[in-house]
Structure formats: structure tokens, C-alpha cells
Design a protein around this motif. Sequence first.
Motif, PDB file in Angstrom:
ATOM      1  N   SER A 154     -14.633 -26.847  41.921  1.00 39.38           N
ATOM      2  CA  SER A 154     -13.905 -27.226  40.710  1.00 39.38           C
ATOM      3  C   SER A 154     -14.722 -28.189  39.855  1.00 39.38           C
ATOM      4  O   SER A 154     -14.656 -28.145  38.618  1.00 39.38           O
ATOM      5  N   ALA A 155     -15.513 -29.058  40.502  1.00 38.20           N
ATOM      6  CA  ALA A 155     -16.378 -29.966  39.747  1.00 38.20           C
ATOM      7  C   ALA A 155     -17.423 -29.183  38.965  1.00 38.20           C
ATOM      8  O   ALA A 155     -17.795 -29.554  37.842  1.00 38.20           O
ATOM      9  N   ALA A 156     -17.921 -28.084  39.546  1.00 34.96           N
ATOM     10  CA  ALA A 156     -18.877 -27.236  38.825  1.00 34.96           C
ATOM     11  C   ALA A 156     -18.238 -26.665  37.567  1.00 34.96           C
ATOM     12  O   ALA A 156     -18.864 -26.607  36.497  1.00 34.96           O
ATOM     13  N   HIS A 157     -16.980 -26.247  37.671  1.00 35.94           N
ATOM     14  CA  HIS A 157     -16.277 -25.721  36.496  1.00 35.94           C
ATOM     15  C   HIS A 157     -15.984 -26.820  35.484  1.00 35.94           C
ATOM     16  O   HIS A 157     -16.036 -26.592  34.269  1.00 35.94           O
ATOM     17  N   LEU A 158     -15.685 -28.003  35.979  1.00 35.15           N
ATOM     18  CA  LEU A 158     -15.465 -29.135  35.073  1.00 35.15           C
ATOM     19  C   LEU A 158     -16.734 -29.419  34.282  1.00 35.15           C
ATOM     20  O   LEU A 158     -16.686 -29.659  33.067  1.00 35.15           O
ATOM     21  N   MET A 159     -17.878 -29.375  34.964  1.00 33.22           N
ATOM     22  CA  MET A 159     -19.142 -29.600  34.270  1.00 33.22           C
ATOM     23  C   MET A 159     -19.403 -28.496  33.249  1.00 33.22           C
ATOM     24  O   MET A 159     -19.830 -28.757  32.121  1.00 33.22           O
ATOM     25  N   ALA A 160     -19.127 -27.241  33.635  1.00 32.88           N
ATOM     26  CA  ALA A 160     -19.334 -26.132  32.707  1.00 32.88           C
ATOM     27  C   ALA A 160     -18.428 -26.275  31.486  1.00 32.88           C
ATOM     28  O   ALA A 160     -18.840 -25.987  30.351  1.00 32.88           O
ATOM     29  N   PHE A 176      -6.194 -25.865  36.580  1.00 26.79           N
ATOM     30  CA  PHE A 176      -7.071 -24.715  36.804  1.00 26.79           C
ATOM     31  C   PHE A 176      -6.159 -23.491  36.912  1.00 26.79           C
ATOM     32  O   PHE A 176      -5.477 -23.298  37.922  1.00 26.79           O
ATOM     33  N   GLU A 177      -6.108 -22.699  35.854  1.00 24.40           N
ATOM     34  CA  GLU A 177      -5.167 -21.589  35.755  1.00 24.40           C
ATOM     35  C   GLU A 177      -5.867 -20.268  36.084  1.00 24.40           C
ATOM     36  O   GLU A 177      -6.828 -19.890  35.427  1.00 24.40           O
ATOM     37  N   PRO A 209     -17.144  -9.244  45.813  1.00 26.29           N
ATOM     38  CA  PRO A 209     -17.697  -7.890  45.755  1.00 26.29           C
ATOM     39  C   PRO A 209     -16.833  -6.849  46.458  1.00 26.29           C
ATOM     40  O   PRO A 209     -17.108  -5.671  46.365  1.00 26.29           O
ATOM     41  N   THR A 210     -15.771  -7.273  47.156  1.00 29.53           N
ATOM     42  CA  THR A 210     -14.935  -6.309  47.861  1.00 29.53           C
ATOM     43  C   THR A 210     -13.880  -5.698  46.945  1.00 29.53           C
ATOM     44  O   THR A 210     -13.187  -4.773  47.332  1.00 29.53           O
ATOM     45  N   ASN A 211     -13.741  -6.241  45.745  1.00 29.82           N
ATOM     46  CA  ASN A 211     -12.717  -5.746  44.827  1.00 29.82           C
ATOM     47  C   ASN A 211     -13.387  -5.333  43.527  1.00 29.82           C
ATOM     48  O   ASN A 211     -13.755  -6.169  42.714  1.00 29.82           O
ATOM     49  N   ILE A 212     -13.555  -4.040  43.329  1.00 33.13           N
ATOM     50  CA  ILE A 212     -14.258  -3.576  42.130  1.00 33.13           C
ATOM     51  C   ILE A 212     -13.283  -3.092  41.061  1.00 33.13           C
ATOM     52  O   ILE A 212     -13.697  -2.528  40.054  1.00 33.13           O
ATOM     53  N   HIS A 213     -11.982  -3.273  41.289  1.00 33.03           N
ATOM     54  CA  HIS A 213     -10.988  -2.822  40.314  1.00 33.03           C
ATOM     55  C   HIS A 213     -10.500  -3.963  39.427  1.00 33.03           C
ATOM     56  O   HIS A 213     -10.317  -3.797  38.224  1.00 33.03           O
ATOM     57  N   THR A 214     -10.270  -5.091  40.040  1.00 34.43           N
ATOM     58  CA  THR A 214      -9.816  -6.251  39.278  1.00 34.43           C
ATOM     59  C   THR A 214     -10.676  -7.458  39.636  1.00 34.43           C
ATOM     60  O   THR A 214     -11.269  -7.509  40.714  1.00 34.43           O
ATOM     61  N   VAL A 215     -10.733  -8.406  38.730  1.00 32.01           N
ATOM     62  CA  VAL A 215     -11.418  -9.665  38.976  1.00 32.01           C
ATOM     63  C   VAL A 215     -10.515 -10.786  38.518  1.00 32.01           C
ATOM     64  O   VAL A 215      -9.509 -10.570  37.833  1.00 32.01           O
ATOM     65  N   SER A 216     -10.865 -11.983  38.896  1.00 34.33           N
ATOM     66  CA  SER A 216     -10.073 -13.136  38.477  1.00 34.33           C
ATOM     67  C   SER A 216     -10.901 -14.033  37.572  1.00 34.33           C
ATOM     68  O   SER A 216     -12.122 -14.128  37.721  1.00 34.33           O
ATOM     69  N   VAL A 217     -10.225 -14.653  36.625  1.00 33.22           N
ATOM     70  CA  VAL A 217     -10.842 -15.656  35.776  1.00 33.22           C
ATOM     71  C   VAL A 217     -10.009 -16.917  35.891  1.00 33.22           C
ATOM     72  O   VAL A 217      -8.824 -16.874  36.224  1.00 33.22           O
ATOM     73  N   TYR A 218     -10.658 -18.049  35.637  1.00 32.02           N
ATOM     74  CA  TYR A 218      -9.972 -19.334  35.650  1.00 32.02           C
ATOM     75  C   TYR A 218     -10.141 -19.995  34.291  1.00 32.02           C
ATOM     76  O   TYR A 218     -11.238 -19.995  33.720  1.00 32.02           O
ATOM     77  N   LYS A 219      -9.057 -20.569  33.826  1.00 36.06           N
ATOM     78  CA  LYS A 219      -9.085 -21.315  32.570  1.00 36.06           C
ATOM     79  C   LYS A 219      -8.928 -22.793  32.879  1.00 36.06           C
ATOM     80  O   LYS A 219      -8.025 -23.198  33.626  1.00 36.06           O
ATOM     81  N   THR A 220      -9.853 -23.595  32.345  1.00 39.17           N
ATOM     82  CA  THR A 220      -9.808 -25.051  32.500  1.00 39.17           C
ATOM     83  C   THR A 220      -9.840 -25.641  31.094  1.00 39.17           C
ATOM     84  O   THR A 220     -10.901 -25.710  30.474  1.00 39.17           O
ATOM     85  N   GLY A 221      -8.710 -26.029  30.585  1.00 35.66           N
ATOM     86  CA  GLY A 221      -8.670 -26.471  29.195  1.00 35.66           C
ATOM     87  C   GLY A 221      -9.012 -25.305  28.276  1.00 35.66           C
ATOM     88  O   GLY A 221      -8.409 -24.236  28.370  1.00 35.66           O
ATOM     89  N   ASP A 222     -10.022 -25.512  27.429  1.00 34.83           N
ATOM     90  CA  ASP A 222     -10.412 -24.434  26.510  1.00 34.83           C
ATOM     91  C   ASP A 222     -11.600 -23.636  27.043  1.00 34.83           C
ATOM     92  O   ASP A 222     -12.223 -22.872  26.303  1.00 34.83           O
ATOM     93  N   VAL A 226      -8.904 -26.509  42.727  1.00 32.13           N
ATOM     94  CA  VAL A 226      -7.849 -27.522  42.829  1.00 32.13           C
ATOM     95  C   VAL A 226      -6.777 -27.217  41.799  1.00 32.13           C
ATOM     96  O   VAL A 226      -6.960 -26.372  40.908  1.00 32.13           O
ATOM     97  N   GLY A 227      -5.652 -27.904  41.920  1.00 34.71           N
ATOM     98  CA  GLY A 227      -4.576 -27.664  40.959  1.00 34.71           C
ATOM     99  C   GLY A 227      -4.896 -28.207  39.583  1.00 34.71           C
ATOM    100  O   GLY A 227      -4.745 -27.514  38.566  1.00 34.71           O
ATOM    101  N   HIS A 228      -5.326 -29.466  39.522  1.00 33.56           N
ATOM    102  CA  HIS A 228      -5.656 -30.125  38.254  1.00 33.56           C
ATOM    103  C   HIS A 228      -6.993 -30.861  38.402  1.00 33.56           C
ATOM    104  O   HIS A 228      -7.431 -31.164  39.524  1.00 33.56           O
ATOM    105  N   ALA A 229      -7.593 -31.170  37.277  1.00 28.55           N
ATOM    106  CA  ALA A 229      -8.891 -31.834  37.290  1.00 28.55           C
ATOM    107  C   ALA A 229      -8.844 -33.153  38.070  1.00 28.55           C
ATOM    108  O   ALA A 229      -9.830 -33.538  38.713  1.00 28.55           O
ATOM    109  N   SER A 230      -7.718 -33.831  38.038  1.00 35.13           N
ATOM    110  CA  SER A 230      -7.599 -35.120  38.728  1.00 35.13           C
ATOM    111  C   SER A 230      -7.654 -34.985  40.245  1.00 35.13           C
ATOM    112  O   SER A 230      -7.774 -35.984  40.956  1.00 35.13           O
ATOM    113  N   ASP A 231      -7.558 -33.768  40.763  1.00 35.79           N
ATOM    114  CA  ASP A 231      -7.625 -33.545  42.208  1.00 35.79           C
ATOM    115  C   ASP A 231      -9.066 -33.509  42.722  1.00 35.79           C
ATOM    116  O   ASP A 231      -9.284 -33.392  43.929  1.00 35.79           O
TER     117      ASP A 231
END
Length: 600
Positions: free
Chosen positions: A13-19, A73-74, A120-133, A143-148
Motif C-alpha cells: 500500500s505504501a508503494a501505491h501511496l508513493m505512486a 484503497f477501493e 496470471p491465473t485469471n485472464i478474464h478479469t483483473v482488479s484495479v485499486y483507486k487511491t484518491g485520484d 490496507v483499508g485506508h492510507a492511515s493504516d
Amino acid sequence: MPIPYPIDTQRHSAAHLMAAAVHRLFPSAKFGVGPVVENGFYYDIDIGRAFTPENVKQIADAMKDILKENPAFERQEMPIDEAIQLFERMGQPYKVELLNDLKTKGTTKLSEEESGDIDPTNIHTVSVYKTGDFTDLCRGPHVGHASDIGAWKLWKVSGAYWRGNQNNPQMQRIYGLCFETPQALAAFERMLEEAEKRDHRKLGAELDLFAFSPLVGSGLPLFTPRGVLLRNLLTDFVWELMKPYGYERVWIPHLAKSELYKTSGHWDKFEDDLFHVSSKKSDEEFVLKPMNCPHHAQIYASRPRSYRDLPLRYSEVTTVYRDENTGQLQGLSRVRSITQDDAHVFCMADQVQTEVMGMYRIIEAFYGVFRMPLRVRLSVRDPGHPEKYLGGDESWQKAEAALANVMKQAGVSVEIGEGEAAFYGPKLDFVAKDAIGREWQLATIQADFNQPERFGLEYAADDGSKRRPVMVHRAILGSVERFLGILIEHYAGAFPVWLAPTQVLVIPVAERHLAFAETLAAELSAQGIRASADRSNESVGKKIRSAEKQKIPYMLVVGDKEAAGEPLTLRIRGKEEQEAVEKQAFADRVKEETKGRIET
């Protein structure tokens, strides 16, 4: 009080926060992958140039701003085609490339370290996460929220080719640290500071142990007489421990026909890591050997074998060669010429556990001398990807059970490393902890039912039938170069007496005492002590400081009184007090510490 998230989840989650912070500061940034690594995380990012130190500070400040907003983290799942269109609209070509590979090949074919962002085991659907914008392609979890997220800090920036291929664009890899608490982060930073002081590249040059030459090539270290002495002391110690178990020395050449490795199965796995050798006098294809086991298998195959001959225990200290990427080479830690204290045992199935127990006792004794505690990992197959491994289920189950039983008999608990096995068999990996708390995977024991099958190795059983031997691979140091680098840092260059290249330096107070100093050094050398006299034209104080910088364990300062037969004046490394010692008593002391490998 809520239960904290696992540390790897926090690091991811910290990697995503940095991104998200980079995206806020550099809206046109293109993102690669951002996995968890030991002690933290990184993200590969392309902004068309290198990040400056000021940029890194800005990113850290932006991360703190986002933390104040505390976004969730949605997670959202979507069809892969929809995800491709989404990231195309976002101007994220690296994500689109990964998704297309996933769609067409069922895998991204990234290394395990870098494949954490896609399932790589699921080639039909993928997941994305939204963190703010910020929206990212990721399988999670988060994690649930950035504060975690726990305590973090941006660490360093380096260049990295996209997907590790030098023909691809070069990206910027920003590393960060992340721990559960500020106290844990501070402790790790203190360890980093200590590690910097102990850097084996710096100490190796100061202590005149090894060198590199641009004319020889990157990753090809040159060892000085002092460095070779250290190498020999280490490998001689291993041989001393091995010999009572019935090992015999063999010798093999440094190249072989490619057919050897095609038969063994190594070619398909390591073709890109091989150095190819051509000949103007032959059409045969040769390579510099990347490993030794196929050669040793050919020694076994060179004559008929009977059950009465087994076990056969072949041992060799020899160099193998791997074509590592230049950017991954680092001192002695990652080299192209890798010297292995290699051994291979050929035995019957009912002898495996006895042989492995003997190997474990050697490893236990060796690392005990260095006061490096060990933990043990039983590395087994990835059950989800059996195609990565050679051999059938029955052979693997037997080998895994044999290794586990040995550790159980030894009273040693093991952790299971799923997916960490070699492609030809399971293994026991021994992870050693150094003086400042870092862990290193070094020694290994590997059971192999597959190479005997591929090479058609046989022995005549007691009933006259032909049977396959089991091949057990074993290394104690792992790589002599890498272990020596670790050992330099473990001792901060201040080797114990038995390992010190120079054990005793005789320091004359003045020029008139040099002859006596040389005679004394010669007398000590005659008793097997590594002693020399300081012949420099410097003050005695400067000579002592130089010896301390060279981390010499013992200094004998000799002047008029010592030359006249009075007790010698002894200075011990790291101590201010001087001792008065008798010559022979001192010599006996050094010999005893050397023989007993006593760490003073």
C-alpha cells in the motif's frame, strides 16, 4: 484496538501511496510495477528523465499530504478488455503491455519479484485499486485506508530497465522503507548506517583483499595474495569438516559442450545466462560452465557402479560463470565468476537421510565458528505451476519428506518456502544472521532425483537389477566471493586471529631496531604464524595507526629493551592498554587461537 495489517500489505500500500504522490506531482508519469521487497517497496516510473533529490523530497511531502486526506484503497474488478481501454485512455503503456501479455499468454512473464501486481491465473478479469485520484492495476491486497500504513521513508533512486531487459526503456526505480512502527524503522536505519561503514567494497580495497579492472571486465574480481589467503583459509576449513565424512576431491574443466546442459535440463532454464564459446577449429558449441553438477554426473557415469560403491561423495572448489546484467553487479555480492565449494553425493534412496544429516552437521559446525545463527527453510515446489519443475510427483514427495525428516531428527524447526525449490528438486536453504542483524541465504542442500534420470545414471543393486542413484547437491559457503563479502562486513574487516591475513605486525621504534623486528617476525613465521615487520620510515605512532587501520590483531612494539631480551610489548587491536609478554608464550597463544579458531 484494530488488528494491524500484515507488513507486506502495508508495504504494498505504501508503494501505491508513493505512486499516487508521483501522479499528483507529475500527471504525465508512466507507471511500471510496484512490488513489495525486503524491508519496503519500490515502484518503477518513467517521467522521461531522472528524479532529482528535490523531486524525491517533493514526493515524500505529497505522500504526507495524501495521508492527511486518508483516502480508502477501493478495489474494483473489470473485464480485461475494459481494463486495457482504461489504461490506454490514461496514457499508461506499461500497464497496457502487461494486460495484453496477460490476455494473450496467460502470464506477464515477469520475475516473481515483479509479478506481484497481476494475477496470471485469471485472464478474464483483473482488479484495479483507486487511491484518491490515482488508479492502478493491482491484484492486492491493500490496507483499508492510507492511515493504516505503518512508518515509512523514501530511501533511494536507481535506474532500471523495464522488465529487466536492457533493450527496453530505462525507468526510475524509487525505493522506500516501511515498518510497523517508527521504532522499527529507526532501528533499520541505524543498521543501514552501520552497514555503510562496513561496506566490503570499501574495506576490501583498504585491506588490499581484491580489486577490479576495466580491462578484465565487470563482475570479475581479482584477488590479491591477502585475499587468496582468506579464500584458502575458508575453503580449507570446509574441507577439514568434510573429510571425516568420506568426501573425495575431483576436478573438472571450465567449459563443456552445450549438449551437456541440454541433457541435464539447465539449458532451457538458463540459456540467457550462459557465456557461449566459439572455436575456429570445430563446429561444436561450447559454453563456460554455469554449474558443476552435470560434470560430476559424468564422472559417476564414467564406469559401472555397484551398490557397494555407494555413497560416492565428490567435492570441488571451482568457478562457474553466469552472464549477469551489468547493472546488477555489485562488489563481491553479485559477480560473473562464482567460485563454489561444491559437492555432489550419489547414493541409494535409503542413504539420503544419513548423507543429508552429515551435510547439516558440517553446516552447523562451520557457521557456529563465525557465530552466525541459522534458520532453515525447506524450499518446495509451487503446486500451482508444476510445469516449472522436472520429474514426477512421487520423486518430489520422497525428496521433500527426506529433507524434512532430517531436520526433525536434528530437532530443528523449518519454515516452508513454497515455490522456492530448484527446478530439479527440493532443497534446504540455510539463512545466516550477521553481526548487525542482516540475514543471508548461504548454505544449501538439494535433493535431486531428476539428473540421474536424465543422464541415465545407474548402479547394480544387491539383487542384480539396475537402479537409479539419488544425487544430493551441497554447498557450505554458497559462493566464496559472496561469503567473503558478507564476512568482511560481519567483522567490519577486523577478522579473528585465525582468519587475519597478517596476525602479528612487529613495529620497530626506530631504524636501529628494524633488524631485531625482522628477526622476530621470521621466528614467529617459522612457527606458522603470519607475521611481518613494518619497514616503513615513519614514526612509531604512525606505524601503530597504520596497523590499526589495517585491523591487524596483534602489534609487537620493539625498542632497546625488547632487543636486549626483556619481555615484548604487545598492543591488541581495539585496546589502549599494552601488555608485557614473553616471546614463546605469545607465540603459543597465537597458535592456539589459530588452531582452535577462537574469536577473541
